[in-house]
Design a protein around this motif. Structure first.
Motif, PDB file in Angstrom:
ATOM      1  N   PHE A 128      36.308  38.412  -2.687  1.00 58.51           N
ATOM      2  CA  PHE A 128      35.039  39.284  -2.094  1.00 58.51           C
ATOM      3  C   PHE A 128      35.039  40.470  -1.105  1.00 58.51           C
ATOM      4  N   ILE A 155      26.768  30.839   3.503  1.00 60.25           N
ATOM      5  CA  ILE A 155      27.827  32.028   1.824  1.00 60.25           C
ATOM      6  C   ILE A 155      28.430  32.872   2.521  1.00 60.25           C
ATOM      7  N   PHE A 156      28.228  34.048   3.276  1.00 60.21           N
ATOM      8  CA  PHE A 156      29.662  34.399   3.577  1.00 60.21           C
ATOM      9  C   PHE A 156      30.227  34.107   3.848  1.00 60.21           C
ATOM     10  N   SER A 157      30.840  33.171   5.147  1.00 64.36           N
ATOM     11  CA  SER A 157      31.637  32.441   6.140  1.00 64.36           C
ATOM     12  C   SER A 157      32.575  31.681   5.198  1.00 64.36           C
ATOM     13  N   TYR A 158      32.423  31.792   3.797  1.00 64.81           N
ATOM     14  CA  TYR A 158      33.140  31.017   2.445  1.00 64.81           C
ATOM     15  C   TYR A 158      33.791  32.276   1.823  1.00 64.81           C
ATOM     16  N   ALA A 159      32.975  33.343   2.069  1.00 66.48           N
ATOM     17  CA  ALA A 159      33.981  34.290   1.755  1.00 66.48           C
ATOM     18  C   ALA A 159      34.830  34.946   1.841  1.00 66.48           C
ATOM     19  N   ALA A 160      35.811  35.408   0.646  1.00 67.23           N
ATOM     20  CA  ALA A 160      37.844  35.517   1.395  1.00 67.23           C
ATOM     21  C   ALA A 160      38.543  37.348   0.470  1.00 67.23           C
TER      22      ALA A 160
END
Lengths: 296, 296
Positions: free
Chosen positions: B226, B218-223
């Motif tokens: 976020f 989930i965090f790896s796609y936060a931009a």
């Protein structure tokens, strides 16, 4: 001719919608591959004029049919809510082998409507989502480096033609992006959590405060924390209405999980439970710090 | 000697706590008035060493009594949760006419505990709150321009000595700040809304996501959205636990008003009510855009 230029998989591209994302992608493609021909369909005359002025496209049309004639790629850079109608309008006017891709922030709904409308041409549709944006919109906000070192998610399905997929992937890489593949359902869950939910939460705070009689006083003391927390509340309302509706199921789940967490926090606060508050804040601080240090 | 230098109302200042706020204020005062003597009490040896190295203070003490001897101002730059004990410790060791001020983010609770602990010296206490901060903390984060053109709120009560008030106001102005006066209860309501609530909401989101099995994905796609929304979730957990508890009543009211707004939003989303979502998003966007344009 350089290696990069020889590898471009399309020679004539129709861009549908010259917003921030479509405009920026067109600028990036042109910068990497000046020989490519990009022509625009946008229903707004102001967008068409600005797109020419900004050097985003070579030609503009107010007719979808003219814009997509003889192109080998159609980039659908419109809000997700506009895609179903657009698929239906494209079918009678596009070439049978033309590759299509979109930039919508949700993917399951887009794939369903594409499947329904496109029939045999569905295999040439490559669902995509660039993880990059800004609260600004329109052709004037477009910039060639918007996707540089940013992620783009493609969510192909079983029917997706692998050659079309490879070509769209290549185009995004030319724009400087890092391409990832995700299952569409997983994509929608992940982005409900890290993007769609924060937008709703930020809109809700600003609207709630703005609706009060003493809103002016309240806002006059808002500072840096408020500024960052609410930056996304300045995002395009129509776009976010469409995204919210298109990803409704995943977003409702996220909203419910978040509300449970808020209830937990409220309960700790009401009881004056300092250790519980501290534990929650510490876990968040560690996770946020790790994330921003690039550990994830 | 310039007008500014002559107008400095204090010659020897005790700084209690060399965090971001206390350290920055000391740097700003020294920059505006090099003759002033500032001496620090901080229970952390690392802070005392860093405060000397960074040029924040002239002398440091590990004893409160020594630090406040013969000073005419005591700046209490500690988390609000530490103030009640500090008031009690100060009473036997401070001079009877020494002016005191704090930098706490909540004011009613601070005033109550000051009144209880300080007795006759309460009139020399000027409650204050600089509206400036960062997610960083400690002496290394201090900078002389942290308060430049920022607001500082003072919340004097009926008992507050007007000369003490005027002197503290003058000191903040020397640090470049714009001083406003608010009633303490109004202060706490306003800051619950624009600062304390956003912090809780941001912490809650990050903690909720971090607690999931697939948090890394989930965090790896936060931009970018976020990143901004959650910047304040990297804030100092102890400080925010203290602020939350100190402003509990006002914060609970804000949390409840926000939860009602989220329920309204959830209901519109569940019904697929596009017009209701659009109206809410548009109102927020307009308010946020007006705010950032400085119209408020």
């Amino acid at each position: 001719m350089s290696e990069t230029q020889r590898s471009l998989p399309f020679s004539k591209i129709a861009l549908i919608g010259a917003g921030l994302i479509g405009g920026s992608w067109a600028l990036a493609i042109r910068a990497a591959y000046p020989q490519v021909q990009i022509q625009l369909y946008d229903s707004l005359e102001a967008h068409r004029l600005q797109a020419i002025e900004q050097g985003i496209v070579h030609a503009t049309f107010d007719s979808l049919e003219q814009a997509v004639a003889h192109v080998d790629l159609i980039i659908l850079a419109v809000p997700v809510g506009a895609l179903p109608d657009l698929f239906s309008q494209l079918i009678p006017v596009m070439g049978p082998d033309t590759v299509m891709t979109d930039v919508g922030s949700t993917k399951q709904g887009v794939i369903e409507s594409a499947k329904e409308a496109l029939g045999a041409a569905f295999c040439h549709f490559v669902p995509g989502h660039p993880i990059s944006g800004a609260e600004k919109s329109g052709p004037l906000a477009a910039r060639a480096d918007l996707f540089k070192d940013k992620r783009v998610v493609l969510t192909p399905v079983a029917e997706t033609d692998l050659t079309a997929l490879e070509k769209v992937k290549c185009l995004w890489e030319l724009a400087g992006a890092e391409v990832h593949m995700l299952d569409a359902a997983q994509h929608d869950r992940v982005f409900a959590a890290v993007s769609h939910l924060p937008h709703l939460l930020s809109y809700a705070l600003v609207e709630e405060l703005a609706s009060r009689p003493d809103a002016d006083l309240i806002f006059s003391y808002a500072a840096g924390g408020f500024r960052d927390f609410t930056r996304i509340a300045a995002s395009h309302p129509t776009m976010w209405r469409d995204i919210s509706l298109a990803n409704r199921e995943a977003l409702l789940k996220e909203l419910d999980a978040y509300s449970l967490k808020l209830d937990e926090l409220r309960s700790a606060l009401a009881k004056g439970d300092g250790p519980a508050l501290l534990t929650l804040f510490q876990r968040a601080q560690i996770a946020r710090t790790n994330w921003s240090s690039g550990l994830n």
